[in-house]
Design a protein around this motif. Structure first.
Motif, PDB file in Angstrom:
ATOM      1  N   ILE A 204      -5.116   3.465  -3.190  1.00  0.00           N
ATOM      2  CA  ILE A 204      -6.023   2.204  -4.060  1.00  0.00           C
ATOM      3  C   ILE A 204      -5.225   1.139  -4.217  1.00  0.00           C
ATOM      4  O   ILE A 204      -4.170   1.076  -4.551  1.00  0.00           O
ATOM      5  N   ALA A 205      -6.183   0.203  -3.555  1.00  0.00           N
ATOM      6  CA  ALA A 205      -5.575  -1.290  -3.835  1.00  0.00           C
ATOM      7  C   ALA A 205      -6.087  -2.449  -5.094  1.00  0.00           C
ATOM      8  O   ALA A 205      -6.973  -2.964  -5.253  1.00  0.00           O
ATOM      9  N   ASP A 206      -4.893  -2.035  -5.749  1.00  0.00           N
ATOM     10  CA  ASP A 206      -4.861  -2.173  -6.917  1.00  0.00           C
ATOM     11  C   ASP A 206      -3.144  -3.155  -7.375  1.00  0.00           C
ATOM     12  O   ASP A 206      -2.774  -2.934  -6.682  1.00  0.00           O
ATOM     13  N   ALA A 207      -3.506  -3.373  -8.819  1.00  0.00           N
ATOM     14  CA  ALA A 207      -1.691  -4.426  -8.803  1.00  0.00           C
ATOM     15  C   ALA A 207      -2.310  -5.761  -8.094  1.00  0.00           C
ATOM     16  O   ALA A 207      -1.508  -6.764  -8.561  1.00  0.00           O
ATOM     17  N   HIS A 208      -2.125  -5.364  -6.828  1.00  0.00           N
ATOM     18  CA  HIS A 208      -1.721  -6.594  -5.851  1.00  0.00           C
ATOM     19  C   HIS A 208      -2.504  -7.715  -5.751  1.00  0.00           C
ATOM     20  O   HIS A 208      -3.828  -6.693  -5.097  1.00  0.00           O
ATOM     21  N   PRO A 209      -3.182  -8.397  -6.287  1.00  0.00           N
ATOM     22  CA  PRO A 209      -4.204  -9.696  -5.751  1.00  0.00           C
ATOM     23  C   PRO A 209      -4.032  -9.517  -4.599  1.00  0.00           C
ATOM     24  O   PRO A 209      -3.896  -9.640  -3.456  1.00  0.00           O
ATOM     25  N   VAL A 235      -9.778   3.686   1.208  1.00  0.00           N
ATOM     26  CA  VAL A 235      -9.403   2.339   0.416  1.00  0.00           C
ATOM     27  C   VAL A 235     -10.216   2.184  -0.328  1.00  0.00           C
ATOM     28  O   VAL A 235     -11.764   1.614   0.258  1.00  0.00           O
ATOM     29  N   MET A 236      -9.550   2.239  -1.526  1.00  0.00           N
ATOM     30  CA  MET A 236     -11.002   2.436  -2.981  1.00  0.00           C
ATOM     31  C   MET A 236     -10.386   0.703  -3.744  1.00  0.00           C
ATOM     32  O   MET A 236      -8.633   0.976  -3.854  1.00  0.00           O
ATOM     33  N   LEU A 263     -16.279  -3.833   3.204  1.00  0.00           N
ATOM     34  CA  LEU A 263     -15.954  -4.296   1.997  1.00  0.00           C
ATOM     35  C   LEU A 263     -16.857  -3.948   1.027  1.00  0.00           C
ATOM     36  O   LEU A 263     -16.152  -3.194   0.044  1.00  0.00           O
ATOM     37  N   ASP A 264     -17.885  -3.115   1.173  1.00  0.00           N
ATOM     38  CA  ASP A 264     -18.861  -2.341   0.871  1.00  0.00           C
ATOM     39  C   ASP A 264     -18.184  -0.609   0.517  1.00  0.00           C
ATOM     40  O   ASP A 264     -17.986  -0.664  -0.980  1.00  0.00           O
ATOM     41  N   GLY A 265     -17.744  -0.455   0.834  1.00  0.00           N
ATOM     42  CA  GLY A 265     -16.814   1.334   0.923  1.00  0.00           C
ATOM     43  C   GLY A 265     -15.133   0.516   0.193  1.00  0.00           C
ATOM     44  O   GLY A 265     -15.463   0.861  -1.154  1.00  0.00           O
ATOM     45  N   LEU A 266     -14.420  -1.023   0.541  1.00  0.00           N
ATOM     46  CA  LEU A 266     -13.805  -0.768  -0.333  1.00  0.00           C
ATOM     47  C   LEU A 266     -14.072  -1.444  -2.100  1.00  0.00           C
ATOM     48  O   LEU A 266     -12.958  -0.542  -2.880  1.00  0.00           O
ATOM     49  N   LEU A 267     -14.857  -1.767  -2.099  1.00  0.00           N
ATOM     50  CA  LEU A 267     -15.258  -2.248  -3.479  1.00  0.00           C
ATOM     51  C   LEU A 267     -16.193  -1.208  -4.366  1.00  0.00           C
ATOM     52  O   LEU A 267     -16.469  -1.640  -5.164  1.00  0.00           O
TER      53      LEU A 267
END
Length: 281
Positions: A204-209, A235-236, A263-267
Motif C-alpha cells: 500500500i503506497a500511502d502516508a508518503h506523498p 501496489v494500491m 496508474l489505473d491499477g495503482l489508483l
C-alpha cells in the motif's frame, strides 16, 4: 472507466502522539473522520470507495493503548456500505482477546481485513507472537496489512517491521495476503523485493506523498526493470488521511511517469481485485 479506491484512511487520528507534531498535521482533525465531508471530497475526485482504519497504537513506548474500536467505525460502514469498507486495527499483544476481536469484526461486522502498527508494540512481525494472528487471517480468508519500514518519526518505538521480515510469514502462510503499508520507506527496495519474491505479498503506497516516492518505486509500479513481471498489479494507493488529502495525493500520483494501465491499477483496480471489493464498473 477505471475506478479509484483510497485504501487507507484513519477514522480517529490520535493527536496525543508526537508524530502529529513532527509531521505538522492539523489537529482540527482530532474530532475524527466526517463521513459526509469525506464522501464529498471523494465525489469531487471520482473516488468510488475508501477503507477506514479502526486504528490501534500505543502512546509512546509501553504507553497507554490508544484504540478506535470497530464498534465506533461500524455505524459508518453500515450507513454507507457502497462507499466505505473497514480495516480492523489490532493490539498484537492481546492474545486470545485479539483473535476473538478479529473474528467478530470480520464475521459479524463485515470488516475486510486486519491492520497493525507493529512499531508501537515492540515485537517484530516475524516473531511467533504474530503467528496465531496470521493463522486467524488465513482461517477467515482476509488480508493483513502492517506498517513496514522505519518506525514513525520521533515515536520512540522500536524498529519491528523491516520489509524483508514479512517474507517469513509469506513463506509459512502462502495462502495469506500480506500487505506492507507506507511503502517500506526508507527500505522500499526490500519491500518491492518481498513482493517480487512472493505471490501473496502486496504494497500500500500511502502516508508518503507520491511526489516523494523514489524512482525505484515508481519504476516498480510502472513495471520497468529486470525481473519485474507484475509490479503494476502489486501496489494500491491510499492517503493515510489526515497525513494526506485525496485531492493533492491524486494530483501528485497522476503527475508521475507511470503508464495509464499501471496508474489505473495503482489508483483502484488493484485494490478491488486484491481486497475483493464489490465496486460497480
Amino acid at each position: 472507466m477505471a475506478r479509484i479506491i483510497d485504501v487507507s484512511v484513519n477514522f480517529k487520528p490520535h493527536t496525543q502522539l508526537r508524530l502529529y507534531d513532527v509531521l505538522g498535521i492539523d489537529k482540527s482533525t482530532a474530532k475524527g473522520l466526517d463521513p459526509e465531508a469525506c464522501i464529498a471530497e471523494m465525489d469531487r475526485n471520482g473516488v468510488a470507495m475508501t477503507g477506514i482504519v479502526a486504528n490501534v497504537v500505543q502512546n509512546g513506548v509501553r504507553g497507554e493503548l490508544l484504540a478506535t474500536h470497530v464498534d465506533e467505525v461500524y455505524p459508518v460502514l453500515q450507513k454507507y456500505p457502497d462507499r466505505f469498507f473497514g480495516w480492523c486495527g489490532i493490539d498484537p499483544l492481546g492474545g486470545m482477546e485479539t483473535l476473538r476481536y478479529i473474528e467478530r469484526a470480520v464475521t459479524e461486522l463485515g470488516f475486510k481485513g486486519v491492520h497493525v502498527y507493529p512499531h508501537w508494540f515492540g515485537v517484530p512481525i516475524n516473531d511467533r507472537t504474530y503467528w496465531p494472528i496470521y493463522a486467524k487471517c488465513c482461517e477467515l480468508g482476509v488480508p493483513i496489512t502492517m506498517q513496514v519500514g522505519r518506525q514513525s518519526p520521533r515515536s520512540g518505538g522500536k524498529l519491528c517491521a523491516r520489509p524483508q521480515w514479512i517474507e517469513d510469514a509469506a513463506y509459512d502462510f502462502p495462502e495469506l495476503t500480506l500487505i506492507g503499508l507506507h511503502i517500506g520507506v526508507p527500505m522500499d527496495y526490500e519491500m518491492t523485493s518481498a513482493a517480487i519474491g512472493h505471490e501473496n505479498v502486496y504494497i500500500i503506497a500511502d502516508a508518503h506523498p507520491p511526489s516523494t516516492w523514489s524512482q525505484h518505486f515508481v519504476d516498480y509500479i510502472a513495471q520497468r526493470g529486470f525481473a519485474n513481471f507484475d509490479g503494476m498489479k502489486k501496489v494500491m494507493w491510499g492517503t493515510d488521511w489526515p497525513v494526506q488529502n485525496i485531492t493533492q495525493s491524486l494530483g501528485e500520483a497522476r503527475a508521475l511517469d507511470i503508464p495509464q494501465q499501471a496508474l489505473d491499477g495503482l489508483l483502484g483496480e488493484n485494490a478491488i481485485r486484491i481486497l475483493k471489493l464489490d465496486v460497480p464498473q
